[in-house]
Design a protein around this motif. Structure first.
Motif, short mmCIF file in Angstrom:
data_model
loop_
_atom_site.label_atom_id
_atom_site.label_comp_id
_atom_site.label_asym_id
_atom_site.label_seq_id
_atom_site.Cartn_x
_atom_site.Cartn_y
_atom_site.Cartn_z
N TYR A 81 0.85 -1.19 0.00
CA TYR A 81 0.00 0.00 0.00
C TYR A 81 0.88 1.23 0.00
O TYR A 81 1.97 1.24 0.58
CB TYR A 81 -0.89 0.05 1.25
CG TYR A 81 -1.94 -1.02 1.30
CD1 TYR A 81 -3.17 -0.85 0.68
CD2 TYR A 81 -1.72 -2.20 1.99
CE1 TYR A 81 -4.14 -1.83 0.74
CE2 TYR A 81 -2.69 -3.19 2.05
CZ TYR A 81 -3.89 -2.99 1.43
OH TYR A 81 -4.85 -3.96 1.49
N GLN A 82 0.39 2.29 -0.63
CA GLN A 82 1.07 3.57 -0.57
C GLN A 82 0.71 4.21 0.75
O GLN A 82 -0.46 4.37 1.09
CB GLN A 82 0.64 4.47 -1.73
CG GLN A 82 1.24 5.84 -1.67
CD GLN A 82 0.59 6.78 -2.66
OE1 GLN A 82 -0.40 6.46 -3.27
NE2 GLN A 82 1.15 7.97 -2.78
N ALA A 83 1.71 4.56 1.55
CA ALA A 83 1.48 5.17 2.86
C ALA A 83 2.05 6.58 2.84
O ALA A 83 3.13 6.83 2.31
CB ALA A 83 2.14 4.35 3.95
N VAL A 84 1.30 7.52 3.41
CA VAL A 84 1.75 8.89 3.54
C VAL A 84 1.97 9.16 5.03
O VAL A 84 1.04 9.02 5.83
CB VAL A 84 0.72 9.88 2.96
CG1 VAL A 84 1.18 11.31 3.15
CG2 VAL A 84 0.48 9.59 1.49
N TYR A 85 3.21 9.51 5.39
CA TYR A 85 3.55 9.80 6.77
C TYR A 85 3.62 11.31 6.96
O TYR A 85 4.33 12.00 6.23
CB TYR A 85 4.90 9.19 7.14
CG TYR A 85 4.87 7.69 7.26
CD1 TYR A 85 4.58 7.09 8.47
CD2 TYR A 85 5.12 6.88 6.17
CE1 TYR A 85 4.55 5.71 8.59
CE2 TYR A 85 5.09 5.50 6.27
CZ TYR A 85 4.80 4.93 7.49
OH TYR A 85 4.76 3.56 7.60
N LEU A 86 2.88 11.81 7.92
CA LEU A 86 2.89 13.21 8.30
C LEU A 86 3.47 13.28 9.70
O LEU A 86 2.94 12.64 10.62
CB LEU A 86 1.48 13.80 8.29
CG LEU A 86 0.66 13.57 7.02
CD1 LEU A 86 -0.80 13.86 7.27
CD2 LEU A 86 1.19 14.45 5.92
N GLU A 87 4.55 14.04 9.87
CA GLU A 87 5.15 14.05 11.19
C GLU A 87 5.83 15.37 11.51
O GLU A 87 6.24 16.11 10.62
CB GLU A 87 6.13 12.89 11.36
CG GLU A 87 7.39 12.98 10.56
CD GLU A 87 8.31 11.80 10.86
OE1 GLU A 87 8.81 11.70 12.01
OE2 GLU A 87 8.53 10.98 9.96
N ASN A 88 5.89 15.64 12.79
CA ASN A 88 6.69 16.72 13.32
C ASN A 88 7.45 16.16 14.52
O ASN A 88 7.56 14.95 14.67
CB ASN A 88 5.83 17.95 13.65
CG ASN A 88 4.80 17.68 14.72
OD1 ASN A 88 4.85 16.66 15.41
ND2 ASN A 88 3.86 18.58 14.87
N GLU A 89 7.96 17.02 15.38
CA GLU A 89 8.76 16.50 16.48
C GLU A 89 7.92 15.84 17.57
O GLU A 89 8.46 15.16 18.43
CB GLU A 89 9.61 17.62 17.10
CG GLU A 89 8.79 18.75 17.71
CD GLU A 89 9.67 19.85 18.24
OE1 GLU A 89 10.36 19.60 19.25
OE2 GLU A 89 9.66 20.94 17.65
N TYR A 90 6.58 15.99 17.52
CA TYR A 90 5.72 15.44 18.56
C TYR A 90 4.93 14.20 18.13
O TYR A 90 4.76 13.28 18.92
CB TYR A 90 4.73 16.50 19.04
CG TYR A 90 5.41 17.71 19.58
CD1 TYR A 90 6.09 17.67 20.80
CD2 TYR A 90 5.41 18.91 18.88
CE1 TYR A 90 6.74 18.78 21.29
CE2 TYR A 90 6.04 20.02 19.37
CZ TYR A 90 6.71 19.97 20.58
OH TYR A 90 7.35 21.06 21.06
N ILE A 91 4.40 14.19 16.90
CA ILE A 91 3.57 13.07 16.47
C ILE A 91 3.95 12.61 15.06
O ILE A 91 4.55 13.36 14.29
CB ILE A 91 2.06 13.40 16.51
CG1 ILE A 91 1.73 14.54 15.57
CG2 ILE A 91 1.60 13.69 17.90
CD1 ILE A 91 0.24 14.80 15.47
N GLN A 92 3.57 11.37 14.74
CA GLN A 92 3.73 10.81 13.41
C GLN A 92 2.44 10.09 13.05
O GLN A 92 2.00 9.20 13.78
CB GLN A 92 4.89 9.83 13.35
CG GLN A 92 5.06 9.17 12.01
CD GLN A 92 6.10 8.05 12.05
OE1 GLN A 92 6.21 7.34 13.04
NE2 GLN A 92 6.85 7.92 10.97
N ILE A 93 1.81 10.50 11.94
CA ILE A 93 0.55 9.91 11.50
C ILE A 93 0.77 9.24 10.15
O ILE A 93 1.37 9.83 9.25
CB ILE A 93 -0.56 10.97 11.41
CG1 ILE A 93 -0.83 11.56 12.79
CG2 ILE A 93 -1.83 10.38 10.82
CD1 ILE A 93 -1.84 12.66 12.81
N CYS A 94 0.28 8.01 10.01
CA CYS A 94 0.37 7.26 8.76
C CYS A 94 -1.03 7.16 8.17
O CYS A 94 -1.95 6.65 8.82
CB CYS A 94 0.95 5.87 9.01
SG CYS A 94 1.00 4.86 7.53
#
Length: 116
Positions: free
Chosen positions: A80-93
């Motif tokens: 699956y194509q996964a898009v990771y959005l992250e900063n220094e506090y959280i990471q969302i897939c």
């Protein structure tokens, strides 16, 4: 597909806004993620005219659409194509191929998954 693109853009906007407020760097990365999946069996060739449901008077009039409601019993590893959005506090897939659903969300401050 349009719904998943909107969700990704909304999440990206939220992360960007959060970055401006907290001065944190935001990253968006696309990766391929291999997930064990039960494939869906082919749709029934003869569409049902009525599915007699017995709860709360619900009616299942679904003609002319075929029904694919049976899963295979064999697990297949699917990419699956996964898009990771992250900063220094959280990471969302987010998985756009299955409707933009959130697959995982990690709190990086204590390394715990906060989305179940």
């Amino acid at each position: 597909m349009r719904h998943s693109i909107r969700l990704i853009l909304l999440l990206a906007f939220g992360f960007t806004l959060f970055a401006f407020v907290s001065h944190a760097e935001v990253q968006i990365v696309e990766k391929t993620l291999r997930i064990p999946t039960y494939p869906v069996e082919p749709a029934d060739k003869t569409p049902r005219f009525y599915d007699g449901r017995t709860y709360q008077g619900a009616q299942g009039r679904i003609y002319p659409y075929p029904i694919s409601d049976t899963l295979n019993t064999q697990i297949v590893d699917q990419d699956y194509q996964a898009v990771y959005l992250e900063n220094e506090y959280i990471q969302i897939c987010v998985l756009p191929e299955i409707g933009g659903r959130i697959f995982s969300a990690l709190d990086k401050t204590n390394n715990s998954d906060f989305f179940y």
